[in-house]
Scaffold this active site. Structure first.
Site, mmCIF file in Angstrom:
data_model
loop_
_atom_site.group_PDB
_atom_site.id
_atom_site.type_symbol
_atom_site.label_atom_id
_atom_site.label_comp_id
_atom_site.label_asym_id
_atom_site.label_seq_id
_atom_site.Cartn_x
_atom_site.Cartn_y
_atom_site.Cartn_z
ATOM 1 N N ASP A 343 0.860 -1.176 0.000
ATOM 2 C CA ASP A 343 0.000 0.000 0.000
ATOM 3 C C ASP A 343 0.897 1.227 0.000
ATOM 4 O O ASP A 343 2.088 1.140 0.337
ATOM 5 C CB ASP A 343 -0.923 0.004 1.227
ATOM 6 C CG ASP A 343 -2.197 0.818 0.987
ATOM 7 O OD1 ASP A 343 -3.269 0.206 0.813
ATOM 8 O OD2 ASP A 343 -2.111 2.063 0.945
ATOM 9 N N VAL A 400 -7.448 -1.837 -4.832
ATOM 10 C CA VAL A 400 -7.455 -0.419 -4.442
ATOM 11 C C VAL A 400 -8.858 0.160 -4.645
ATOM 12 O O VAL A 400 -9.796 -0.556 -4.990
ATOM 13 C CB VAL A 400 -6.385 0.393 -5.222
ATOM 14 C CG1 VAL A 400 -5.001 -0.193 -4.981
ATOM 15 C CG2 VAL A 400 -6.689 0.448 -6.719
ATOM 16 N N GLU A 402 -12.331 1.800 -5.825
ATOM 17 C CA GLU A 402 -13.132 1.463 -7.018
ATOM 18 C C GLU A 402 -13.242 2.678 -7.943
ATOM 19 O O GLU A 402 -14.300 3.285 -8.104
ATOM 20 C CB GLU A 402 -14.515 0.964 -6.570
ATOM 21 C CG GLU A 402 -15.379 0.364 -7.670
ATOM 22 C CD GLU A 402 -14.972 -1.029 -8.138
ATOM 23 O OE1 GLU A 402 -15.705 -1.594 -8.949
ATOM 24 O OE2 GLU A 402 -13.925 -1.549 -7.718
ATOM 25 N N HIS A 450 -12.953 -11.195 -8.445
ATOM 26 C CA HIS A 450 -13.863 -10.460 -7.559
ATOM 27 C C HIS A 450 -14.162 -11.265 -6.301
ATOM 28 O O HIS A 450 -14.900 -12.244 -6.337
ATOM 29 C CB HIS A 450 -15.154 -10.132 -8.330
ATOM 30 C CG HIS A 450 -16.158 -9.385 -7.523
ATOM 31 N ND1 HIS A 450 -17.512 -9.453 -7.767
ATOM 32 C CD2 HIS A 450 -16.024 -8.549 -6.458
ATOM 33 C CE1 HIS A 450 -18.152 -8.696 -6.896
ATOM 34 N NE2 HIS A 450 -17.273 -8.147 -6.090
ATOM 35 N N ASN A 453 -17.148 -9.722 0.399
ATOM 36 C CA ASN A 453 -16.836 -9.339 1.776
ATOM 37 C C ASN A 453 -17.823 -9.970 2.758
ATOM 38 O O ASN A 453 -19.020 -9.938 2.486
ATOM 39 C CB ASN A 453 -16.895 -7.801 1.865
ATOM 40 C CG ASN A 453 -15.931 -7.259 2.892
ATOM 41 O OD1 ASN A 453 -15.078 -7.973 3.402
ATOM 42 N ND2 ASN A 453 -16.083 -5.995 3.205
#
EC number: 4.2.1.17
Length: 729
Positions: A343, A400, A402, A450, A453
């Site tokens: 990151d 990261v 969208e 994809h 969550n």
């Protein structure tokens, strides 16, 4: 050789001891109809042996018997009740004859003994297992209950409480637990299994063990006082009502059957089991749940075939830390693939590592791992602010923000830092992969990946094939997803891919209902309690994030303007403009406060009604039927379009993506199974009542054709043959 069938054989061992060995062609033993018939013939041979002193059952495979052949279930469930009842009586007569042999019997059980495999060993006097044992009765997870005597023998062997816990929940247990509750009599190393079983058998033959006394309780009523019975069955029924609910009739039926059969001996108890099993097998829920099992096998088999010539990535990387990046990093490391987590922000890296550590600590608290394992896993996640180590990675997933510009820049930069054969993937949820690929020099090495969550809980990973994605790239990403313990489903590229593309029409149906004066609380209640979703649409939007949904809604509208472009300000707009983003900031359709465990708990908030009044007509009541129809038609129509356009390859993959990615109620089996159960013609009649609501309610032509010709989406299944026609294996 005393008897030889296709899937089992019977032979003498020594001194009047025979062995019955399950040895089917292929990698596993299944208790299919032909094997049950063969078992009956083998027992018939044993019954003729006057010098028989004992019987050993074992397997020549890595698992004893993995269960019944579930591929036969749908055809068995189509036969008339009387015919199914006859088949169960026949199967039970086989196991009764095994149990009634005039000599001691023992099962040497290795690996899996599930369902029919478990019921088979329950019919023997003794059971000796290896440490890798998994034994249990998972039938209620398939919408049925044990049918080969499991609900009769297990309670009489273990006592009501332990048996109810396994049967009602469809559980299996390991060797230690099985020994503790009395499901097996001993556990030995695999190389000592037959030797140990023979030793027990000899003791029984010599009279050192009273095998007749061991057998007797299985033939008698359940030994339970009236007070004990009341307590056991009341608690079990309460637990089942709480966990399974009204949409899953099998667990409560199993409990009530065991309760009713408790006062009877074996024969009467088995008759009750038979009478309960048959109606369950004819329910839509059983067909749907068996369908899910078969679809899951199909999807996993497809992934295995796709990756047979591909090496699983040995080193991975995640771009973008935070909760999602940390979740992906944890899952990869937990399953044995070290990962670099990059990151640009130190705070985000800390957040990602904290997320991974939190998930590992939960495993520690549950006793799944020790401190050494925790330290070992966390040490394979390497946080970094630069590209150190990226020259060694086989695969990189970008997670990261969208935003297409940001994603393109990050992916293009990363491409320069990795080997030419390294695969790049994007965890975008809506942005077309082919659009992101335009920023890359090697678009053939790029695809979508994809995750859902929370990553550690959600089984699905959508693998998105872009216009230029190579087969090898797709295979490598599927291999990594499988290694991570996920169910990968490959879809073709379009805005929203498959899952989000079909989710947003569902949200559009919700927004239109609110616009027309429906109460979001009632909609949630109906979609949860009546249709069976784990969360209603309002609650789901709060969990997803109103801001996330607002952005995705705009992407979908741009991608499919004819259907998804709305001409009014909706509830999502109103909440977004009021900075009510859902659980993430404590305000959405509900207000959220943390409970004692730190989890968000929803509370009523009158302010939201004032906000929604600005974008809604005056409140009016809608029937449950109309709410379900108006919510589900847009989603189902879009699912059908995705199949027709080749976005998703098969109804099986579509249904599994819906169940594993969105929590589509398993007892419905997915959108295509629901359509087939309802019938295309009936669905068309229902949808035509709402076509005035706009393009999302217009039924695709392919579905209209199905309705005209009365065709299902799944291939028709032929009913099973009568018992008299059974061939042995």
């Amino acid at each position: 050789m005393l008897y030889k069938g296709d899937t089992l054989y019977l032979d003498w061992l020594e001194d009047g001891i025979a062995e019955l060995v399950f040895d089917a062609p292929g990698s596993v033993n299944k208790l299919d109809t032909a094997t049950v018939a063969s078992l009956g013939e083998a027992i018939g041979v044993l019954e003729q042996q006057s010098d028989l002193k004992g019987l050993l059952l074992r397997s020549n495979k890595a698992a004893f018997i993995v269960g019944a052949d579930i591929t036969e279930f749908l055809s068995l469930f189509l036969v008339p009740e009387e015919q199914l009842s006859q088949w169960l009586h026949f199967a039970n007569s086989v196991f009764n004859r095994l149990e009634d042999l005039p000599v001691p019997t023992i099962a040497a059980v290795n690996g899996y003994a599930l369902g029919g495999g478990c019921e088979c060993v329950l019919a023997t006097d003794y059971r000796l297992a290896t440490p890798d044992l998994r034994i249990g009765l998972p039938e209620t997870k398939l919408g049925i209950m044990p049918g080969f005597g499991g609900s009769v023998r297990m309670p009489r062997m273990l006592g009501a409480d332990s048996a109810l816990e396994i049967i009602a929940a469809g559980k299996d247990v390991g060797a230690d637990q099985a020994l503790k509750i009395g499901l097996v009599d001993g556990v030995v190393k695999a190389e000592k299994l037959v030797e140990g079983a023979m030793a027990i058998l000899r003791q029984a033959i010599n009279g050192d063990l009273d095998w007749k006394a061991k057998r007797q309780p299985k033939l008698e009523p359940l030994k339970l006082s009236k007070i004990e019975a009341t307590m056991s069955f009341t608690i079990a029924k309460g637990m089942v009502a709480q966990t399974a609910g009204k949409h899953y009739p099998a667990p409560i039926t199993a409990v009530k059957t065991i309760e009713a059969a408790a006062r009877f001996g074996r024969e009467e108890a088995l008759n009750l089991e038979n009478k309960s099993f048959v109606p369950l097998a004819h329910t839509n829920e059983a067909r749907a749940l068996v369908g899910i099992f078969l679809n899951d096998q199909y999807v996993k088999g497809k992934a295995k075939k796709l990756t047979k010539d591909v090496e699983t990535p040995k080193q991975a990387a995640v771009l973008g830390a935070g909760i999602m990046g940390g979740g992906i990093a944890y899952q990869s490391a937990w399953k044995g693939v070290p990962v670099v987590m990059k990151d640009i922000n130190d705070k985000s890296l800390t957040l990602g590592m904290t997320e991974a550590a939190k998930l590992l600590n939960k495993q520690l608290e549950r006793g799944k791992i020790d401190g050494l394992k925790l330290a070992g896993v966390i040490s394979t996640i390497h946080p970094t602010l630069d590209y150190a180590g990226f020259d060694r990675v086989d695969i990189v997933v970008e997670a990261v923000v969208e935003n297409p510009k940001v994603k393109k820049a990050v992916l293009a930069e990363t491409e320069q830092k990795v080997r030419p054969d390294t695969v790049l993937a994007s965890n975008t949820s809506t942005i077309p992969i082919s659009e992101l690929a335009n920023a890359l020099e090697r678009p053939e090495n790029f695809c979508g990946m994809h995750f859902f969550n929370p990553v550690h809980r959600m089984p699905l990973v959508e693998i998105i094939r872009g216009e230029k994605s190579s087969d090898e790239t797709i295979a490598k990403v599927v291999a990594w997803a499988s290694k991570m313990g996920k169910t990968p489903i490959v879809v073709n590229d379009c805005p929203g891919f498959f899952v989000n593309r079909v989710l947003f029409p569902y949200f559009a149906g919700f927004s239109q209902l609110l616009r027309d004066g429906a109460d979001f609380r009632k909609i949630d209640k109906v979609m949860e309690k009546q249709f069976g979703w784990p969360m209603g649409p309002a609650y789901l939007l709060d969990v997803v994030g109103i801001d996330t949904a607002h952005h995705a809604q705009a992407v979908m509208a741009a991608g499919f303007p004819q259907r998804m472009q709305k001409d009014y300000r909706d509830a999502i707009d109103a909440l977004f403009d009021a900075n009510r983003f859902g659980q993430k900031n404590g305000l959405g359709f509900w207000r959220y406060k943390e409970d004692s465990k730190g989890k968000p708990k929803k509370e009523e908030d009158a302010a939201v009604d004032d906000l929604l009044a600005e974008v809604s007509q005056p409140k009016r009541d809608f029937s449950e039927e109309e709410i379900i129809a108006r919510m589900m038609i847009p989603m189902v129509n879009e699912v059908v379009r995705c199949l027709e356009e080749g976005i998703i390859a098969t109804p099986a993959e579509a249904d599994m993506a819906l169940v594993y990615g969105l929590g589509f109620p398993p007892f419905h089996g997915g959108a295509f199974r629901w359509l087939d159960t309802l019938g295309s013609a009936k669905y068309l009649d229902m949808a035509q009542q709402y076509q005035h609501l706009g393009p999302l309610y217009e039924v695709p032509e392919g579905l209209r054709n199905k309705a005209r010709h009365n065709e299902p989406y799944y291939p028709p299944v032929e009913p099973a043959r009568p018992v008299g026609d059974l061939k042995t294996a």
